[in-house]
Design a protein around this motif. Sequence first.
Motif, mmCIF file in Angstrom:
data_model
loop_
_atom_site.group_PDB
_atom_site.id
_atom_site.type_symbol
_atom_site.label_atom_id
_atom_site.label_comp_id
_atom_site.label_asym_id
_atom_site.label_seq_id
_atom_site.Cartn_x
_atom_site.Cartn_y
_atom_site.Cartn_z
ATOM 1 N N UNK A 1 0.813 -1.210 0.000
ATOM 2 C CA UNK A 1 0.000 0.000 0.000
ATOM 3 C C UNK A 1 0.847 1.261 0.000
ATOM 4 N N UNK A 2 1.826 1.327 0.868
ATOM 5 C CA UNK A 2 2.637 2.539 0.951
ATOM 6 C C UNK A 2 4.113 2.229 1.140
ATOM 7 N N UNK A 3 4.565 1.068 0.708
ATOM 8 C CA UNK A 3 5.968 0.700 0.855
ATOM 9 C C UNK A 3 6.358 -0.244 -0.277
ATOM 10 N N UNK A 4 7.649 -0.384 -0.455
ATOM 11 C CA UNK A 4 8.191 -1.255 -1.493
ATOM 12 C C UNK A 4 9.231 -2.170 -0.865
ATOM 13 N N UNK A 5 9.106 -3.457 -1.144
ATOM 14 C CA UNK A 5 10.099 -4.416 -0.680
ATOM 15 C C UNK A 5 11.098 -4.667 -1.809
ATOM 16 N N UNK A 6 12.382 -4.554 -1.482
ATOM 17 C CA UNK A 6 13.456 -4.733 -2.456
ATOM 18 C C UNK A 6 14.291 -5.932 -2.018
ATOM 19 N N UNK A 7 14.408 -6.912 -2.895
ATOM 20 C CA UNK A 7 15.177 -8.122 -2.601
ATOM 21 C C UNK A 7 16.336 -8.194 -3.586
ATOM 22 N N UNK A 8 17.561 -8.168 -3.064
ATOM 23 C CA UNK A 8 18.761 -8.174 -3.892
ATOM 24 C C UNK A 8 19.626 -9.361 -3.487
ATOM 25 N N UNK A 9 20.128 -10.061 -4.477
ATOM 26 C CA UNK A 9 21.074 -11.146 -4.240
ATOM 27 C C UNK A 9 22.365 -10.809 -4.988
ATOM 28 N N UNK B 1 11.359 0.054 1.670
ATOM 29 C CA UNK B 1 11.409 1.494 1.376
ATOM 30 C C UNK B 1 10.003 2.067 1.480
ATOM 31 N N UNK B 2 9.786 2.905 2.454
ATOM 32 C CA UNK B 2 8.482 3.550 2.602
ATOM 33 C C UNK B 2 8.314 4.599 1.507
ATOM 34 N N UNK B 3 7.141 4.643 0.940
ATOM 35 C CA UNK B 3 6.880 5.592 -0.138
ATOM 36 C C UNK B 3 6.777 7.016 0.418
ATOM 37 N N UNK B 4 7.703 7.828 -0.028
ATOM 38 C CA UNK B 4 7.670 9.240 0.343
ATOM 39 C C UNK B 4 7.786 10.066 -0.923
ATOM 40 N N UNK C 1 6.158 -19.099 4.012
ATOM 41 C CA UNK C 1 6.678 -17.731 3.935
ATOM 42 C C UNK C 1 5.699 -16.876 3.141
ATOM 43 N N UNK C 2 5.115 -15.845 3.723
ATOM 44 C CA UNK C 2 4.130 -15.044 2.993
ATOM 45 C C UNK C 2 4.808 -14.122 1.986
ATOM 46 N N UNK C 3 4.103 -13.830 0.916
ATOM 47 C CA UNK C 3 4.580 -12.804 -0.004
ATOM 48 C C UNK C 3 4.351 -11.442 0.611
ATOM 49 N N UNK C 4 5.163 -10.489 0.136
ATOM 50 C CA UNK C 4 5.083 -9.148 0.709
ATOM 51 C C UNK C 4 3.701 -8.546 0.525
ATOM 52 N N UNK C 5 3.093 -8.754 -0.654
ATOM 53 C CA UNK C 5 1.819 -8.103 -0.937
ATOM 54 C C UNK C 5 0.615 -8.973 -0.577
ATOM 55 N N UNK C 6 0.847 -10.098 0.124
ATOM 56 C CA UNK C 6 -0.270 -10.930 0.564
ATOM 57 C C UNK C 6 -0.783 -10.532 1.942
#
Length: 718
Positions: A428-436, A478-481, A631-636
């Motif tokens: 809703x108001x944030x973004x999850x970033x997954x980096x390998x 990352x919170x949406x700002x 393991x839940x998904x971020x947007x679930x």
Amino acid sequence: MREHRKLIVISAFLVPAIAASSICERTCTAYLQQFKLDGCVPGSKTVCCSSLPYTGSYTLCIAHCSAKERLAAWKSFRQTCKLPNCGSNASYDDVYIAALDSNVSEQEALTRDDSLDTAVNTSWEKFSAWYAYQDAKARNSRSSKIFGAILASYWALLMAISCCSKLYYRICHSRLANRGRLSAIIQKHVILPALFGYRHLQPVLICGIPLTTFPLRWQAYSCALFVVLNLIFLLAEFNVTEAASSVIDETSQAALYAANRSGIMAVTLMVPLLQFAGRNSLLTRMTGWSNDSYKLFHRWTARILVLDSIIHTIAISAYLMYSGGQSEYRAVILHRTNVFGIVAVVASCMILIQALYVFQQSWYEIFLALHLGFAIIFFVGLWQHLSGYTFVYPLYVAIAIYAVDRLLRLLRVLSGNLTGSAEIHANADATQIIIKPLIPFNYRPGQYACLYILRFNFWQSNPFSVAETRDNQYIFIAKRRRGVTARLHGYAVDRDTHRARIWLEGPYGISHPLERYESVLLLAGGIGITTVISYALHLKREGRQQQVALVWAIREKESVSWIASQLRKVAENDFIEVHVFVTSGAMEAARDKLDIVQFEEAPDDKSTLSDCRTIFEMDCDDDNDDRLYKEPLFDDCGDSSSESGPLFDKFIPSTVHFHYYRPRISSIIRDSISHESNSLAVFACGPARMVDEARSAVIANLDETGGKRIDYFEDAFG
């Protein structure tokens, strides 16, 4: 007298190829500039090497020096003048005897309009005055370099003290003992408190405009001592000598020496200035200083450097106007190297203006671009200004330090980001970033990394805390700002691929040893949970039986979906107690979600962890639903269109306690201190007001610990 003034101006700006030479050599080289000698160009000793009148005059001049100085001056002259068929190839005695046989006096040489084809015999009186002048300049130059080195070493000493303190803390406190009375006093009155009141991270507002923030007291004391040292050195004795008054009056001497001293000190400060400007992960770990401390010391070093530069400009202008008049002032000030010096001073002043707190907070991207642009202009101008002087090596050292820092950063980026791809999920108001990354970095809880989002601006990186590491993957929230975070969130919403080109650079920052305390209180506000949850996961992995309480204040309950999976892992532990305070829409959310007989808003004195009323607890004990263990998904875990997503209740265990009112931080900390344990660590990360309140509460309760060791840590970007 006018000829003397011209000569003084010329001698003050000679190309210092002889800066490391003896005073005798410098005296004769500067003194002979006033005469028109055949085959000699004033200001260039190399060209004058082929001039027999100049060579003869030089031998007559250095004859006034001691035997040791005379031999050194002649040896230096011969090394410089390695030209065929010139007088320097002959021995000193031969040239000196030839010059004695054929020479003119000073008075006659100064009255001649044409070039002299014979040597000039300098008088002892004039030589003595010029010698005293050059000696005073040399002594002032030496003291100025010493003062500049002390100023630069001041920060190095402060770093060394911090390194030793941290080393002592790690070695001698493997098992944390009770804090001594002296240590508690230092913590209470020097280390922890802000300079004024309790506000440190909260900005000072005037007419609603944020102007500045107050540093911590130890930071303010460090900067104040640095400023005082600089002022003392600027006002120290200038070695003005009456013996040189026939060459240059004492007022002009003072102005010239003040200009030289302030200029030398300003150049020396370039080293700590660029040291504080880089991302020094090694120094950060060694000193334990926060990012806020490095930025503060960088700003104050820059302010003193600009002050010294302005004093240098004013003093040299006063010296030129007083000793040479307007014509000489214009001639010297419009010289190429001095024009670049003026450009550098103007650029440094512009940096100070655009680096004001209000510009950084309101228009950060514009500030960053202007800051970099003016910095480049400043460095180029300063380099060109110093190109004619020998005292340019501090600038080279500073640039080398900064270049090494940039090179290490580039290697960090290239070593693990050749693919440059990241997985992103929008909430809703944030973004999850997954980096390998290709090469995993050695991450510690509480550290952060800088992310280059190549789609938007490849030249700028933004710091993000690592919420969790999983299978060599690094998860950021990352919170949406405004700015980059808003564009990244929009990109994740509009794309189905959930992929973006993002480079990672890190890790940076400090990791505090919270696992060494018997009790730990983790305070988070908003997106500050990303740092706090990393510590909570670390304490869970350590498996030590500590009393751990995690307190998270959020505006909306749906924000729990940011870290739903991480929060579930933490809450599964018996020794970690999790409390979530929802501060907005509390009464409506509680009534709509639960069938509560009567809702009561907790009063201020009921905001502690031990006695506050839990008005919302989820029951997730349905063993038949295996989704609880996946393991839940971020947007679930949440949806912007409803108060709670369909899977929200399934992924938050009942051990997570929800409270629908604003937490009273001071009461929570006081309650934590009253627990039976020998040591307590309080860590806070969140909005400025919350962190300032936590620090103030710890300070207020340090006298009531009963000998218990209480340490306070915080994470904030200043």
